[in-house]
Each structure stands twice: as C-alpha cells, then as structure tokens.
Design an enzyme around this catalytic site. Structure first.
Site, PDB file in Angstrom:
ATOM      1  N   ARG B  58      38.084  29.452 -32.121  1.00  0.00           N
ATOM      2  CA  ARG B  58      38.194  28.511 -31.008  1.00  0.00           C
ATOM      3  C   ARG B  58      36.921  28.606 -30.187  1.00  0.00           C
ATOM      4  O   ARG B  58      36.098  29.510 -30.378  1.00  0.00           O
ATOM      5  CB  ARG B  58      39.445  28.725 -30.158  1.00  0.00           C
ATOM      6  CG  ARG B  58      40.035  30.097 -30.079  1.00  0.00           C
ATOM      7  CD  ARG B  58      39.167  31.131 -29.438  1.00  0.00           C
ATOM      8  NE  ARG B  58      38.734  30.725 -28.114  1.00  0.00           N
ATOM      9  CZ  ARG B  58      37.694  31.193 -27.477  1.00  0.00           C
ATOM     10  NH1 ARG B  58      36.921  32.130 -28.057  1.00  0.00           N
ATOM     11  NH2 ARG B  58      37.347  30.776 -26.289  1.00  0.00           N
ATOM     12  N   GLY B  59      36.776  27.671 -29.258  1.00  0.00           N
ATOM     13  CA  GLY B  59      35.524  27.550 -28.526  1.00  0.00           C
ATOM     14  C   GLY B  59      34.723  26.448 -29.205  1.00  0.00           C
ATOM     15  O   GLY B  59      34.541  26.479 -30.432  1.00  0.00           O
ATOM     16  N   ALA B  60      34.257  25.488 -28.404  1.00  0.00           N
ATOM     17  CA  ALA B  60      33.658  24.285 -28.991  1.00  0.00           C
ATOM     18  C   ALA B  60      32.532  24.609 -29.984  1.00  0.00           C
ATOM     19  O   ALA B  60      32.555  24.121 -31.124  1.00  0.00           O
ATOM     20  CB  ALA B  60      33.180  23.351 -27.874  1.00  0.00           C
ATOM     21  N   ARG B 104      41.543  19.163 -33.840  1.00  0.00           N
ATOM     22  CA  ARG B 104      41.576  19.252 -32.377  1.00  0.00           C
ATOM     23  C   ARG B 104      40.738  18.107 -31.803  1.00  0.00           C
ATOM     24  O   ARG B 104      39.628  17.848 -32.256  1.00  0.00           O
ATOM     25  CB  ARG B 104      41.051  20.620 -31.901  1.00  0.00           C
ATOM     26  CG  ARG B 104      41.966  21.767 -32.388  1.00  0.00           C
ATOM     27  CD  ARG B 104      41.662  23.070 -31.677  1.00  0.00           C
ATOM     28  NE  ARG B 104      41.984  22.974 -30.264  1.00  0.00           N
ATOM     29  CZ  ARG B 104      41.533  23.839 -29.346  1.00  0.00           C
ATOM     30  NH1 ARG B 104      40.745  24.823 -29.713  1.00  0.00           N
ATOM     31  NH2 ARG B 104      41.871  23.703 -28.084  1.00  0.00           N
ATOM     32  N   GLN B 213      42.864  33.912 -23.249  1.00  0.00           N
ATOM     33  CA  GLN B 213      41.542  34.114 -23.860  1.00  0.00           C
ATOM     34  C   GLN B 213      40.636  34.972 -22.975  1.00  0.00           C
ATOM     35  O   GLN B 213      39.759  35.669 -23.478  1.00  0.00           O
ATOM     36  CB  GLN B 213      40.843  32.772 -24.125  1.00  0.00           C
ATOM     37  CG  GLN B 213      41.463  31.948 -25.240  1.00  0.00           C
ATOM     38  CD  GLN B 213      42.478  30.954 -24.719  1.00  0.00           C
ATOM     39  OE1 GLN B 213      43.050  31.148 -23.641  1.00  0.00           O
ATOM     40  NE2 GLN B 213      42.709  29.899 -25.467  1.00  0.00           N
ATOM     41  N   ASP B 254      33.920  22.035 -23.206  1.00  0.00           N
ATOM     42  CA  ASP B 254      34.242  21.508 -24.536  1.00  0.00           C
ATOM     43  C   ASP B 254      33.644  20.129 -24.765  1.00  0.00           C
ATOM     44  O   ASP B 254      33.482  19.697 -25.897  1.00  0.00           O
ATOM     45  CB  ASP B 254      35.757  21.486 -24.742  1.00  0.00           C
ATOM     46  CG  ASP B 254      36.288  22.908 -24.813  1.00  0.00           C
ATOM     47  OD1 ASP B 254      36.402  23.547 -23.751  1.00  0.00           O
ATOM     48  OD2 ASP B 254      36.537  23.392 -25.935  1.00  0.00           O
ATOM     49  N   ASN B 264      36.895  21.281 -19.780  1.00  0.00           N
ATOM     50  CA  ASN B 264      36.914  22.686 -20.172  1.00  0.00           C
ATOM     51  C   ASN B 264      38.357  23.160 -20.056  1.00  0.00           C
ATOM     52  O   ASN B 264      39.242  22.427 -19.599  1.00  0.00           O
ATOM     53  CB  ASN B 264      35.961  23.514 -19.294  1.00  0.00           C
ATOM     54  CG  ASN B 264      35.724  24.914 -19.845  1.00  0.00           C
ATOM     55  OD1 ASN B 264      35.499  25.078 -21.040  1.00  0.00           O
ATOM     56  ND2 ASN B 264      35.813  25.926 -19.002  1.00  0.00           N
TER      57      ASN B 264
END
Lengths: 368, 368
Positions: B58-60, B104, B213, B254, B264
């Site tokens: 995860r995380g753009a 996503r 997170q 994001d 975000n």
C-alpha cells in the site's frame, strides 16, 4: 448474558448503570460491552476504585453516582470495622473518600459527589445523629444523586430535543449516553428525548480511540433503544461534517470552566474546530454538576494522561511497533468560542456565557 | 522472522518493499507488520491484485511499483500460455492490466505505472520487437520505476530536510515512509534525509485508524532506522499542535489535483485544518507521479470507500456493537489553501500553486 442483534437484552431504561444490592455497589462492567452484558460487584473501596480507574464505570455523571454509593459503602464498612462510633468511623470514612477522589482527576462530578455526600455525613455527625441513621442517609443520598441525575438528563434532553429537526442527523463523540450517567444520558439523552417526542434520528458515532467508547458503548445503547447508528473512525468525522450530512454535533463534558471552556474526551476539540469551519452547530449537553465555578477557564482543568498501554494494545494484542513510545491524553479542552450552546437542565444556554452560565455555576450544593 | 526491540531486523535500506524473484513479484506483507516481517509471493495476477486490495502492499508509489512489476509478470504468464506470439499475448496482457487497474481507485500512481509500462509494451509491439525482448524491457522498466522512485524520494527528502531545524518535532499521519514507496519514503523520506544530514528529530505518528498504518508501519520503520517515535491516537494530534510541540506536519498524498487539492489517508484534512489554526506549517511530500494534471481540483478525486468490516473489527475481534452500521472512507481531500508547500523532487513548491506546480504537472511520461 450476551448481547446480539437478535435478542433484546431486556435492560430497563434508564439503564441500571450503578446500583446498590445486598450491601455492595453493583456496576454494569463497561469494559466487557458490547460483547457481554455483565455486572461487577464492588464490596470494598479498592475494588470500586479499580472499577473507576479501569473505566468499568465511566462518564462524569456515572462516576459521581458511583462515588456517592461508594461513600455509603465506606460508612458501612467502617461501621463493621469499629462499631457504632462516629468518631472512630470518621477517619476511616475520610481515608476511603480520599481513595475515591484519587481515582481520576478530570471529572468534576466525582469531587462534587464526594463533597455533597461527605458533607452530609459531616453535618449529621456534628448534629449528633446515630451511626445507623448516617449510613441510611448516605444510601438515600446516593440514590438521590442518581435520581436527580436521571431527572436532570430528562430535562436536559427535552430542552435539547427542541434544537433538532425531525429526521436530524447528529454526530457524537465518546459515550455521553445512559451508560455515562445515572442511566438516561446527556448528549445521547437529547437523542432519546427527541425520539420520545416522535422524531426520527440518525446518529453518527465516532468510534473514540483508544478505548472505543463510541463503537462499543454509544452504538450498543442506541441499538438497544432502536435508534439508527453508524460508527465511523474519529478522523472521518471531518468528512461527514464537510459533506453537509450533519445537523448538529452533540457531546458531553467532564468539566466546564466558568468561562465555558469545556473538557471532554480526547478528540472533542478537533471536532468542534471542524464543526465551526463547516457551520454546523456544536452543542455540549451537561448537567449543572459538571460546571465548575472554581475553574475560571480551560487552562485550569487538569488533563488526565492515561497509561500508554491503551494506545499500544487493543485488549491483549499489541498494535504498535515494539520500540515506539505512545502518548495517551484522555481529554482535551474545547474553547468556549467554538461552543454554540450548552444544553442543561436549566435550558439551552447561549453566548455570552459570562451571563448565561450564571444559573449552572451558582447551583446550590456546588462545592465551595 | 520476528521484529523486537532487541534484534535489528537487518533489512537493507531503502526497504525491499517490492521485488522480483524467480519469476514472481515478492512483497513485504504489510498486513503482518509489526508482529512479523514476512514476504508474500505473487506468482499470478489475482494474487497480486488481492495483495493490493488487502493492503499487503500500500502507499501510492509502492502500488505503482507493484503494478509495474505486475505487467512484467502478466507478459510472462501470457507468453507461457500462448507462446511467443505478441498478437495473442496482447489481449491477455490487457485483461491483466485491467484487473490491476481495478484494484484501488484513488492512487494515481497505479494508473500512471500501468500507462507507462503498458505503453512501452504497445510501442514495442508496434515496432515489431520480439516477445522475449518485450518481457525483458517490462522487467527492466519496473526496476526503473522503483529506482526512479527511490531517487525521487531522496531528492524530495533533501529538499524537505532543509525546512526542518535541528531537534525538530514532526507530526505525520498514516505511513508515507519507505514501506509506502520504492523503499525510501516521501514524508518519512524527509525525516531520513534530515537525519542523514546530521539532524536529530522526534516524530509523532498518528496511529491512523482503522488499519493503524501509523502505529504499525511508520513506528516500525522509524524504530528500525533509529529515529525516536511516539504514537498517538489520531484525535490527540490536535492537542500536540495546540501545545506548540510540533515544528511541521508532513504527510504523503495519493493524488494531487492540478490546483493543489490533495487526497490522502482519511484524517489528513482535519490535521491540516488544525495545523492551520495553530500556525504550524503543513507540508505534503509527493513525487511528480502523484500530481494529476487531468484532475482539475479535489472534487474530481474519487474517494475509495472500503469495507465497513475494517471499522467493525480489529483483526478477528469485533469492536463495534452488533446492529450498528459503519462507514469507512479511506481518504479525504485537503484543500490547497491549507497546504503550506509541496515537497517534490523538483524542490519545495509554494503557493500560488497555479504557477509553482507547473513542473510536476507537465512531467514527461505523465498519462495523457
């Protein structure tokens, strides 16, 4: 007894949050909700203090009721220890009173109840009352503290209900419901009163980290009372406010200073800032016993910092990385300037609070 | 392999968040951190899509890297299925590309990487390249996406580090660290670069509900890198800001719209409102690939709503009352007016963003 969506727990309403049974203080154990509806029996003061510290009973008015019953218990225990001798009972009683006072620093209702009931005992001793009569009076006064709280919450609820349109959507934080009080609720009492007045309501309940009083307790009692409730993460509240979905934010308070600055569960202050930004009215529902004439403003309110373990773990499970620290303030202070009005048993009090709060600050029975 | 405070996990830095090993995409399984450092092997596209959906990666920027490797995997798999025939491979490749795109909706890097690497394959097919050569080129380009991300994060970190005084205290939200990127980090990359420049820092990490997170990932990697970190509930961030303890808030993003509105992790918007109220600079650290010239402003950013189960449960344990609903938006949008500056590989970009964002919006390789 297990709560589920299929079986109505069959609890009476107002909820029996704190009661007296066979010489003991009996509490709904709120650490076990919503998984289990169970009662915790407190037959001595350390057990009751531990219940307050662990938040088995929590919410400023409910802590006040528990403390009042605690003093009746303390008198009984001291009497059993040293016999019907008021002079020998008094220091034991005072020691227990101090133990109860040391449990949690922020909620003013705790100190208010200890002063009220302790003062009653002191006055009766000075008047030469019999030991047994003092014990009976303390028990009756504890019941009165609870009954007065329920009556105040009803009055508060009725005053607040008029602020809500039919089909209102209300956002709340933590649990200022029946479980936080003598059984009826402050912020959630407004919801109950609006429902009783025939209105349909929808409640968004902030889950309220770290102990999830919103997800666990507010959601549980609203479901129990047949009110539509949606739980959201605390940080999502800003988005529902921005989307224009919320007619009013209503929270409780643990202590309101004389100028209207109000301490409440951590997360209330940012909620008030966001409500203000999005022109949503922000109400605090609190009985007069929560208003503290001895605290001029929010800077004077002691903020309890709780065990970092509450942030590090969810129940038995560690959630933070090992090696990280955690910081766990239990409350924050919302400045009066962000509060649209206080909903009290004396009605809806609007700014300027310097004038409008006079009746709740001057209430008889207020600690000096 | 278990992480504890006593044993250094011995991970290389930048972290090997996404890698290629024996024909498979291998990811650090971030759902298991901080309890366990384990890798998830993705030998087919559904497994990789599931890893993205479950937030194992995860995380753009990290999703972008995973998608780039995913296309190399897709090409290989199609080749194994139908042989060295570009025309027959193409529809299978496109189907996998669509599956990856559907995982996503918010992070623009996902679409950017799929366009870049998919476009490369398309161009090579048109140029008559051999099937094997296209597979090799896709793999090399995925590695380049990762390496470029690390290089951009380093450049970004160095630009951002100059904004921080020695002994700075930084507040961050979610995980915009090495784990969210090719391995170095955006917001946390600024912390790493400041540390590399000899500065001492303290980080407050919002735990970041519902999936923690911050508590799990940001705290874990900062501890791993020897940086002092304190986790706090999201709703306590307002209090540290008010207390004047914070020199800067830094988060990732994001997707940044052309006007500077930035999506975000849910909870970023209220943080920006509070930072603004307390005159604390609010920075967003993001590479050019996160800036989306095709989205004029925040209203055009699709906000993913995730499964309410994430709010109802902590791992296997139900936390909300049965009968309550839950609402779980994954992101919110911070308006450009609340952003002090963007920290990018092109330097620190300040308002007016209409002018200053030009280099990151016009970047070559940007999807049309």
């Amino acid at each position: 007894m297990t709560n589920s969506s299929d079986t109505k727990p069959g609890l009476p309403f107002p909820f029996p949050v704190v009661a007296w049974d066979q010489g003991e203080v009996v509490l709904i154990d709120q650490t076990l909700l919503p998984d289990e509806l169970a009662y915790r029996r407190c037959g001595d003061i350390p057990t009751l203090c531990q219940a307050i510290i662990e938040l088995a009973v929590r919410g400023a008015p409910a802590i006040g009721v528990a403390a009042a019953y605690g003093l009746a218990l303390a008198w009984n225990l001291a009497r059993r220890e040293v016999g019907d001798d008021n002079e020998r009972i008094w220091p034991i009683f005072q020691k227990h009173r101090a133990e109860l006072a040391a449990t949690r620093p922020t909620a003013v209702n705790l100190f208010w109840a200890l002063d009220r009931c302790g003062g009653l005992a002191e006055q009766m001793i000075a008047g030469g009352a019999a030991t047994e009569a003092i014990g009976a009076a303390l028990l009756a006064d504890a019941a009165a503290v609870r009954e007065e709280d329920v009556a105040m919450c009803r009055a508060m609820g009725e005053a607040g209900a008029e602020l809500l349109p039919d089909f209102a959507t209300v956002l709340t934080h933590c649990n200022a419901g029946g479980l936080a009080t003598g059984g009826y609720g402050t912020a959630i009492g407004v919801i109950y009163a609006a429902k009783a007045a025939g209105k349909t309501l929808h409640v968004f309940a902030d889950e309220t980290r770290p102990l999830l009083q919103g997800a666990r307790l507010t959601a549980w009692e609203l479901v129990d009372q047949g009110i539509d409730v949606t739980v959201l993460c605390d940080s999502a509240a800003a988005t529902v406010l921005r989307q224009g979905k919320i007619d009013a934010v209503i929270t409780g308070s643990d202590r309101v200073a004389a100028n209207g600055d109000a301490a409440n569960k951590i997360g209330t202050y940012p909620l008030a800032v966001l409500a203000h930004r999005h022109d949503v009215p922000f109400y605090i529902a609190a009985p007069a016993s929560t208003f503290d004439p001895d605290t001029p403003d929010g800077d004077g309110i002691e903020i309890e910092e709780r065990d970092p373990a509450e942030v590090h773990h969810w129940r038995a499970e560690r959630t933070t990385a090992v090696g990280a620290k955690a910081w766990n303030p239990a409350f924050d202070v919302t400045p009066a300037s962000l509060i649209t009005a206080f909903i009290t048993e004396h009605g809806v009090l609007r700014p300027p609070f310097g004038k409008s709060l006079a009746p709740v600050l001057a209430r008889p029975g207020k600690p000096a």
